[in-house]
Scaffold this motif. Structure first.
Motif, PDB file in Angstrom:
ATOM      1  N   PRO A 304      18.308  10.000  17.977  1.00  0.00           N
ATOM      2  CA  PRO A 304      18.594   9.512  19.845  1.00  0.00           C
ATOM      3  C   PRO A 304      18.177  11.357  20.556  1.00  0.00           C
ATOM      4  O   PRO A 304      16.953  11.016  20.999  1.00  0.00           O
ATOM      5  CB  PRO A 304      19.637   8.881  19.840  1.00  0.00           C
ATOM      6  CG  PRO A 304      19.939   8.031  19.514  1.00  0.00           C
ATOM      7  CD  PRO A 304      19.909   9.225  18.048  1.00  0.00           C
ATOM      8  N   ALA A 305      18.846  11.957  19.545  1.00  0.00           N
ATOM      9  CA  ALA A 305      18.689  13.423  21.033  1.00  0.00           C
ATOM     10  C   ALA A 305      17.449  14.121  20.721  1.00  0.00           C
ATOM     11  O   ALA A 305      17.185  14.604  21.607  1.00  0.00           O
ATOM     12  CB  ALA A 305      19.910  14.699  20.829  1.00  0.00           C
ATOM     13  N   GLU A 319      20.251  23.591  11.087  1.00  0.00           N
ATOM     14  CA  GLU A 319      20.537  24.522  11.236  1.00  0.00           C
ATOM     15  C   GLU A 319      21.046  24.070   9.222  1.00  0.00           C
ATOM     16  O   GLU A 319      20.266  24.449   8.450  1.00  0.00           O
ATOM     17  CB  GLU A 319      22.161  25.010  11.278  1.00  0.00           C
ATOM     18  CG  GLU A 319      22.875  26.335  11.261  1.00  0.00           C
ATOM     19  CD  GLU A 319      22.242  26.980  10.924  1.00  0.00           C
ATOM     20  OE1 GLU A 319      22.375  27.619  10.285  1.00  0.00           O
ATOM     21  OE2 GLU A 319      21.752  27.337  12.575  1.00  0.00           O
ATOM     22  N   ASP A 320      21.641  22.947   8.651  1.00  0.00           N
ATOM     23  CA  ASP A 320      21.850  23.109   7.142  1.00  0.00           C
ATOM     24  C   ASP A 320      20.964  22.050   6.568  1.00  0.00           C
ATOM     25  O   ASP A 320      21.584  21.349   5.764  1.00  0.00           O
ATOM     26  CB  ASP A 320      22.706  23.057   6.845  1.00  0.00           C
ATOM     27  CG  ASP A 320      23.974  22.076   7.705  1.00  0.00           C
ATOM     28  OD1 ASP A 320      23.169  21.659   8.776  1.00  0.00           O
ATOM     29  OD2 ASP A 320      24.800  22.073   7.962  1.00  0.00           O
ATOM     30  N   LEU A 361      22.540  18.216  14.340  1.00  0.00           N
ATOM     31  CA  LEU A 361      21.585  19.049  15.419  1.00  0.00           C
ATOM     32  C   LEU A 361      22.609  20.313  15.138  1.00  0.00           C
ATOM     33  O   LEU A 361      23.784  19.891  15.480  1.00  0.00           O
ATOM     34  CB  LEU A 361      21.354  18.316  16.678  1.00  0.00           C
ATOM     35  CG  LEU A 361      20.341  17.071  16.177  1.00  0.00           C
ATOM     36  CD1 LEU A 361      20.198  17.265  17.882  1.00  0.00           C
ATOM     37  CD2 LEU A 361      18.873  17.454  15.982  1.00  0.00           C
ATOM     38  N   SER A 362      21.908  21.361  15.051  1.00  0.00           N
ATOM     39  CA  SER A 362      22.273  22.552  15.101  1.00  0.00           C
ATOM     40  C   SER A 362      23.064  23.118  16.818  1.00  0.00           C
ATOM     41  O   SER A 362      23.630  23.622  17.036  1.00  0.00           O
ATOM     42  CB  SER A 362      21.453  24.008  14.816  1.00  0.00           C
ATOM     43  OG  SER A 362      20.542  23.780  15.859  1.00  0.00           O
ATOM     44  N   PRO A 609      18.411  25.466   1.962  1.00  0.00           N
ATOM     45  CA  PRO A 609      18.872  27.276   2.533  1.00  0.00           C
ATOM     46  C   PRO A 609      19.181  26.840   3.809  1.00  0.00           C
ATOM     47  O   PRO A 609      19.110  26.188   4.639  1.00  0.00           O
ATOM     48  CB  PRO A 609      18.106  28.211   2.648  1.00  0.00           C
ATOM     49  CG  PRO A 609      16.818  27.907   2.746  1.00  0.00           C
ATOM     50  CD  PRO A 609      16.869  26.326   2.233  1.00  0.00           C
ATOM     51  N   ASP A 610      20.622  27.907   4.306  1.00  0.00           N
ATOM     52  CA  ASP A 610      21.030  27.681   5.360  1.00  0.00           C
ATOM     53  C   ASP A 610      20.185  28.477   6.644  1.00  0.00           C
ATOM     54  O   ASP A 610      19.681  29.814   5.878  1.00  0.00           O
ATOM     55  CB  ASP A 610      22.856  28.071   5.118  1.00  0.00           C
ATOM     56  CG  ASP A 610      23.534  28.461   7.239  1.00  0.00           C
ATOM     57  OD1 ASP A 610      22.255  28.975   8.036  1.00  0.00           O
ATOM     58  OD2 ASP A 610      24.226  28.924   6.902  1.00  0.00           O
ATOM     59  N   LYS A 611      19.977  28.273   7.330  1.00  0.00           N
ATOM     60  CA  LYS A 611      18.488  28.536   8.152  1.00  0.00           C
ATOM     61  C   LYS A 611      18.837  30.034   9.089  1.00  0.00           C
ATOM     62  O   LYS A 611      18.235  30.709   9.222  1.00  0.00           O
ATOM     63  CB  LYS A 611      17.776  28.131   9.016  1.00  0.00           C
ATOM     64  CG  LYS A 611      17.121  26.884   8.353  1.00  0.00           C
ATOM     65  CD  LYS A 611      16.289  25.985   9.402  1.00  0.00           C
ATOM     66  CE  LYS A 611      15.799  24.894   8.856  1.00  0.00           C
ATOM     67  NZ  LYS A 611      16.847  24.155   8.561  1.00  0.00           N
ATOM     68  N   SER A 612      20.276  30.448   9.339  1.00  0.00           N
ATOM     69  CA  SER A 612      20.817  31.025   9.443  1.00  0.00           C
ATOM     70  C   SER A 612      21.103  32.123   9.173  1.00  0.00           C
ATOM     71  O   SER A 612      21.286  33.791   9.150  1.00  0.00           O
ATOM     72  CB  SER A 612      21.752  30.885  10.985  1.00  0.00           C
ATOM     73  OG  SER A 612      21.515  30.299  11.924  1.00  0.00           O
ATOM     74  N   ALA A 613      21.155  32.258   7.561  1.00  0.00           N
ATOM     75  CA  ALA A 613      20.941  33.800   6.005  1.00  0.00           C
ATOM     76  C   ALA A 613      20.347  33.936   6.203  1.00  0.00           C
ATOM     77  O   ALA A 613      18.856  33.373   6.367  1.00  0.00           O
ATOM     78  CB  ALA A 613      22.216  32.214   5.203  1.00  0.00           C
TER      79      ALA A 613
END
Length: 629
Positions: A304-305, A319-320, A361-362, A609-613
């Motif tokens: 919903p967000a 993010e993941d 959500l991240s 993949p982890d998008k921040s890595a």
């Protein structure tokens, strides 16, 4: 004409009662016991030769005596009484022995019935597999993996085979099923009475795999008729997943199953996967990750967000996990929709995630995109390709037709097979080719002299098809293995790399053939098994796979990383997602050439993949994207 006597009538009635089974026989034994007890008690009471003159005591004593309990005669017992009780003992031995024999026969018959697998299943929420197919073990293995997090689950198999044999084969080829129980029953999927045994009315899903035989689709369609037209069927719709080989039978199967069935077209699917994978080394590992239940999978999730946000914004909101499409509340499923598509209230996000509870959500507003690392899109010039097909089976023309959708004009396909009708089949079923020409040569694909004369180093792609139409699974796989070994040796000797896609029938032979190369993917019935298992758990996934493997929809590609971001410099995967988004593509992961020979690292494939890595790409690495054809 002689008249029937009363004795004959009574004997006929007695014989009919015995034919009704062990219950009637036990009833007659009970009457005989009661008659013996009553007659003996009345005789003893009337003659007065018994130590106990009371009739009630005599009835109790004779009842215990008939049942085998020894009753003391007492000091005042006479010899006539003792002789009479001896006769009663012989009578009780006959009755008791007969009763024991009947009970033993009933027990033995019940055990035999259990071994035959004819008792009714009383499970609820279970998965039913109708029919015993060669790839049933792959289906069971995937279902076991899918249900591993459930405290209690059950898979019921109905096959026209001995129950004990089915159970032993499952234990031998599948191994431990953990908390999931595999229950086998013997019967025919087209017999309505046999379908009642597996409790379809309470099943979560029903899988109908394609059986062996000359016309497997007819058996599948008959099973669909038996389910949907059963007078004892439940009012709620069934969730049926059926396997169809010939596309011509799809319409009939859909008419029979209506909205209750999800059809998996084997021939088209295998052909499309083969055509896609032979042109993109490493794509096989991506498909395996998506289709099995051990790695990342595809889920539907309400968010919903994100209502009012665009799909392009949703790509950077996780993010993941990776958003790949939208399932509108009232509309058709869309993979990789236009980036400006607005997410409406009630829409679901289609996402790749490790588990359904991992889709969240991240909450990040700044994802740290490296703008300076993003490269502008490059338009690659399509060049003609040369493809070599070694071997033959019923979907070989479909593979050629599917290749024609991908290659540039002027491409060439050469088919070498030990099939006298190959050229005629190609002429009949591949008459509409637009981008490539086909040359057919009759030859033995396991002969090294034949292979050396093909100038294999001049081909971009090589496909090995198994002879599953004319040979059994083991013989067909043996020929494929020999051809594959020759090709690998030729590739090493010539130093010319070319992708090899090999098709096999038995999973165990596939494991023998696998080497440390991501492009040596074996297309087999296991792919079909994975899809059947996935769709049986989530009906909506069939539309996802249909779109994913359709050349007219969005497909998965492995494209050079240098076309998206700079090389030899650390950056996060958010940057790759943004670079792909600007091309109206969805970045799913990447493939590292340095790990292409490392099975422990999935042959270099990193999905979701982890998008921040941080990650550093080198020459030869590729980005895995979902893009239009």
């Amino acid at each position: 004409m002689s008249k029937t006597s009363l004795w004959d009538r009574l004997r006929y009635a007695f014989d009919n009662s015995l034919s009704k089974g062990p219950v009637a026989l036990i009833g007659w034994l009970a009457l005989a016991s009661a008659a013996l007890i009553l007659a003996a008690s009345l005789f003893l009471w009337a003659t007065g030769i018994a130590p106990q003159p009371n009739l009630i005591d005599l009835l109790w004593m004779n009842l215990l005596h008939t049942l085998g309990r020894s009753i003391p005669d007492g000091d005042n017992a006479t010899w006539p009484y003792r002789l009479f009780m001896l006769a009663v003992t012989f009578g009780s031995i006959f009755i008791t022995g007969t009763l024991i024999g009947v009970l033993t026969a009933i027990t033995r018959s019940k055990i035999e019935d259990l071994r035959k697998g004819r008792s009714k299943v009383t499970e609820t929420g279970h998965t039913v597999i109708l029919g015993w197919a060669p790839h049933i073990f792959s289906i069971i293995s995937e279902l076991v993996a899918a249900k591993a997090n459930q405290p209690k689950s059950c898979i019921v198999i109905l096959g026209d085979k001995d129950k004990v044999e089915m159970e032993e084969e499952i234990r031998d080829k599948v191994g431990s099923t953990g908390r999931t129980r595999a229950v086998c029953r013997r019967g025919s999927p087209i017999e309505m009475s046999d379908l009642d045994i597996v409790s379809l009315q309470t099943a979560h899903s029903i899988i109908i795999p394609s059986p062996e035989g000359d016309d497997p689709d007819s058996s599948v369609i008959k099973a669909l008729l038996a389910i949907t037209n059963n007078p004892n069927r439940r009012p709620e719709p069934y969730h049926i997943v059926a396997e169809i080989r010939n596309p011509k039978n799809r319409e009939v199967a859909q008419i029979v199953g209506r909205d209750e069935v999800e059809l998996v077209l084997v021939g088209d699917l295998v052909a499309r996967i083969t055509a896609q994978i032979c042109r993109q080394p490493g794509l096989s590992v991506v498909y395996t990750e998506l289709l099995d239940f051990e790695g990342d999978e595809i889920y539907f999730h309400a968010e919903p967000a994100l209502t009012g946000k665009t799909f392009g914004e949703a790509l950077l909101a996780y993010e993941d996990c990776t958003a790949i499409g939208i399932y509108p509340k009232n509309g058709k499923l869309q993979l990789n929709p236009p980036m400006e598509t607005v997410i409406q209230d009630g829409d679901q996000i289609i996402a790749i995630a490790e588990d359904d509870d991992a889709i969240r959500l991240s909450g990040r507003t700044d994802v740290g995109i490296h703008e300076e690392a993003i490269h502008s899109p490059k338009v690659a010039e399509a060049r003609p390709e040369r493809t070599l097909i070694l071997g033959w089976n019923w979907h070989a023309p479909s593979v050629i037709n599917e290749l024609d959708r991908y290659v540039a004009p002027g491409s060439v396909v050469t088919v070498v097979a030990d099939c006298a009708d190959g050229a005629a089949e190609i002429a009949r079923r591949c008459a509409g080719l637009r981008n490539q020409t086909v040359h057919f040569h009759l030859g033995n694909t396991t002969d090294r002299h034949t292979l050396d004369g093909l100038a294999i180093e001049t081909y971009n792609h090589v496909i090995i098809l198994c002879y599953c139409d004319t040979l059994d699974a083991q013989q067909a796989d043996a020929r494929t293995l020999i051809t594959l070994l020759h090709l690998r040796d030729i590739a090493e000797r010539t130093g010319h790399p070319f992708s090899i896609v090999s098709e096999m029938m038995d999973v165990r032979n596939r494991n023998l053939a696998e080497v440390t190369r991501a492009d040596d993917f074996i297309v087999s019935t296991q792919i079909i098994s994975l899809i059947l298992a996935q769709v049986s758990e989530n009906k909506a996934l069939n539309a996802v796979f249909t779109d994913l493997f359709n050349p007219e929809g969005s497909e998965i590609y492995l494209k050079p990383a240098a076309d998206y971001v700079r090389l030899n410099g650390a950056l996060n995967f958010y940057t790759v997602v943004e670079a792909a988004r600007r091309r109206s593509e969805v970045a799913l992961g990447y493939w590292l050439h340095a790990h292409a020979n490392d099975a422990a690292k999935a042959y270099g494939v990193v999905l979701n993949p982890d998008k921040s890595a941080p990650v550093t790409f080198s020459e030869g690495d590729r980005i895995i994207v979902l893009a239009g054809g």
